[in-house]
Design a protein around this motif. Structure first.
Motif, mmCIF file in Angstrom:
data_model
loop_
_atom_site.group_PDB
_atom_site.id
_atom_site.type_symbol
_atom_site.label_atom_id
_atom_site.label_comp_id
_atom_site.label_asym_id
_atom_site.label_seq_id
_atom_site.Cartn_x
_atom_site.Cartn_y
_atom_site.Cartn_z
ATOM 1 N N ILE A 164 0.960 -1.128 0.114
ATOM 2 C CA ILE A 164 -0.039 -0.019 0.018
ATOM 3 C C ILE A 164 0.574 1.191 -0.097
ATOM 4 C CG2 ILE A 164 -1.691 1.390 1.203
ATOM 5 C CD1 ILE A 164 -2.814 -1.146 0.106
ATOM 6 N N SER A 165 0.710 2.094 -0.891
ATOM 7 C CA SER A 165 1.401 3.274 -0.957
ATOM 8 C C SER A 165 0.445 4.615 -0.434
ATOM 9 C CB SER A 165 2.146 3.807 -2.206
ATOM 10 O OG SER A 165 0.990 3.521 -3.240
ATOM 11 N N ILE A 166 0.482 5.191 0.724
ATOM 12 C CA ILE A 166 -0.449 6.061 1.046
ATOM 13 C C ILE A 166 -0.061 7.337 0.646
ATOM 14 C CG2 ILE A 166 -1.082 7.032 3.239
ATOM 15 C CD1 ILE A 166 -0.525 4.211 4.416
ATOM 16 N N PRO A 167 -0.958 8.356 0.072
ATOM 17 C CA PRO A 167 -0.590 9.614 -0.659
ATOM 18 C C PRO A 167 -0.420 10.348 0.816
ATOM 19 C CG PRO A 167 -2.902 8.723 -1.552
ATOM 20 C CD PRO A 167 -2.037 7.694 -0.374
ATOM 21 N N LYS A 168 0.487 11.628 0.568
ATOM 22 C CA LYS A 168 0.794 12.410 1.835
ATOM 23 C C LYS A 168 -0.286 13.015 2.478
ATOM 24 C CE LYS A 168 5.406 13.321 0.035
ATOM 25 N NZ LYS A 168 6.140 12.842 1.176
ATOM 26 N N ASP A 169 -1.426 13.224 1.689
ATOM 27 C CA ASP A 169 -2.314 14.160 2.228
ATOM 28 C C ASP A 169 -3.365 13.171 3.100
ATOM 29 O OD1 ASP A 169 -3.691 12.373 0.037
ATOM 30 O OD2 ASP A 169 -5.297 13.832 -0.026
ATOM 31 N N MET A 170 -3.054 12.008 3.281
ATOM 32 C CA MET A 170 -3.752 10.810 4.016
ATOM 33 C C MET A 170 -2.750 10.716 5.312
ATOM 34 S SD MET A 170 -5.226 8.072 1.268
ATOM 35 C CE MET A 170 -6.510 7.249 2.684
ATOM 36 N N GLY A 171 -1.912 11.393 5.445
ATOM 37 C CA GLY A 171 -1.135 11.486 6.774
ATOM 38 C C GLY A 171 -0.707 9.996 7.342
ATOM 39 N N THR A 172 -1.201 9.731 8.342
ATOM 40 C CA THR A 172 -0.935 8.576 9.132
ATOM 41 C C THR A 172 -1.701 7.516 9.077
ATOM 42 O OG1 THR A 172 -2.143 9.385 11.220
ATOM 43 C CG2 THR A 172 0.016 9.893 11.155
ATOM 44 N N PHE A 173 -2.591 7.398 7.921
ATOM 45 C CA PHE A 173 -3.430 6.170 7.600
ATOM 46 C C PHE A 173 -2.852 5.004 7.716
ATOM 47 C CE2 PHE A 173 -5.151 3.439 4.372
ATOM 48 C CZ PHE A 173 -6.245 3.057 5.264
ATOM 49 N N ASN A 174 -3.560 3.942 8.428
ATOM 50 C CA ASN A 174 -2.656 2.591 8.834
ATOM 51 C C ASN A 174 -3.787 1.474 8.192
ATOM 52 O OD1 ASN A 174 -1.504 0.297 9.693
ATOM 53 N ND2 ASN A 174 -1.141 1.272 11.729
ATOM 54 N N CYS A 175 -3.418 0.768 7.279
ATOM 55 C CA CYS A 175 -4.014 -0.344 6.782
ATOM 56 C C CYS A 175 -4.149 -1.374 7.845
ATOM 57 C CB CYS A 175 -3.878 -0.749 5.527
ATOM 58 S SG CYS A 175 -4.194 0.123 4.090
ATOM 59 N N GLY A 176 -3.527 -1.224 8.979
ATOM 60 C CA GLY A 176 -3.244 -2.372 9.929
ATOM 61 C C GLY A 176 -4.417 -2.282 10.915
#
Length: 159
Positions: free
Chosen positions: A103-115
Motif C-alpha cells: 500500500i502506498s499512502i498519499p501524503k494527504d492521508m497522513g498517518t493512515f494505517n491499513c493495520g
C-alpha cells in the motif's frame, strides 16, 4: 475394483477436514482484493478516521468468521509484549504487516494505517471467543530497521 478407495462426500464445507486442501492464498490476489477494499471504502467516507473504522469493521467480520479455523491452525506473530501503561494491555508486533506491504499512502492521508483491518480481525476473534477487547493498530519506529506495526489489545473497555 481392487485398489480404488472410496471418495468421501461432504454435505457441508465445514465438515471437511482442515488438514486437506490448499491452505495458501496467492499474495497478488490478496493484494488486489485488499486494494479494492481500501479504494471502495475510501470513496464512501469523508476522513481518514472513518476509513480506518470501516477497515476495522471489515476485519472484525473476517475475524468473527475465522475463530474456529484459527483454533486448529498455527499463527505466529513476531512477538507478543506485555504493555506497561495498563495491566490488561498487550501488543502483537509484526515487522512487516502484510496489509501495509503493498500500500502506498498519499501524503494527504497522513498517518493512515491499513493495520486497522488486522486490528478488526483480532477484535472479531477475541469478541467471538467471549473476550471483548479494545484493539488498535499503530506504527512504532524501530531503530536501525523499518517501522514495526503493532496491534494493541486491551481487555474489556481498556482501563
Amino acid at each position: 475394483m481392487i485398489g480404488v478407495g472410496k471418495i468421501k462426500q461432504y454435505t457441508n464445507v465445514l465438515d471437511k477436514p482442515l488438514s486437506k486442501g490448499k491452505q495458501e492464498v496467492s499474495l497478488s490476489a490478496f493484494s488486489l482484493l485488499f486494494s479494492e477494499l481500501v479504494q471502495y471504502n475510501q470513496t464512501q467516507v469523508d476522513n481518514i478516521t472513518e476509513l480506518e473504522r470501516r477497515l476495522e469493521d471489515a476485519g472484525y467480520a473476517v475475524g468473527a468468521r475465522v475463530l474456529e479455523l484459527l483454533c486448529h491452525r498455527e499463527k505466529v506473530a513476531d512477538s507478543l509484549e506485555k504493555g506497561t501503561e495498563h495491566e490488561d494491555e498487550y501488543m502483537i508486533s509484526e515487522k512487516e504487516l502484510l496489509v501495509n506491504r503493498f500500500i502506498s499512502i498519499p501524503k494527504d492521508m497522513g498517518t493512515f494505517n491499513c493495520g486497522a483491518f488486522v486490528a478488526g480481525i483480532v477484535r472479531g476473534v477475541l469478541d467471538s471467543a467471549g473476550f471483548p477487547a479494545v484493539v488498535s493498530a499503530h506504527f512504532v519506529p524501530v531503530e536501525g530497521s523499518k517501522e514495526r506495526s503493532k496491534v494493541r489489545l486491551m481487555s474489556g473497555t481498556g482501563g
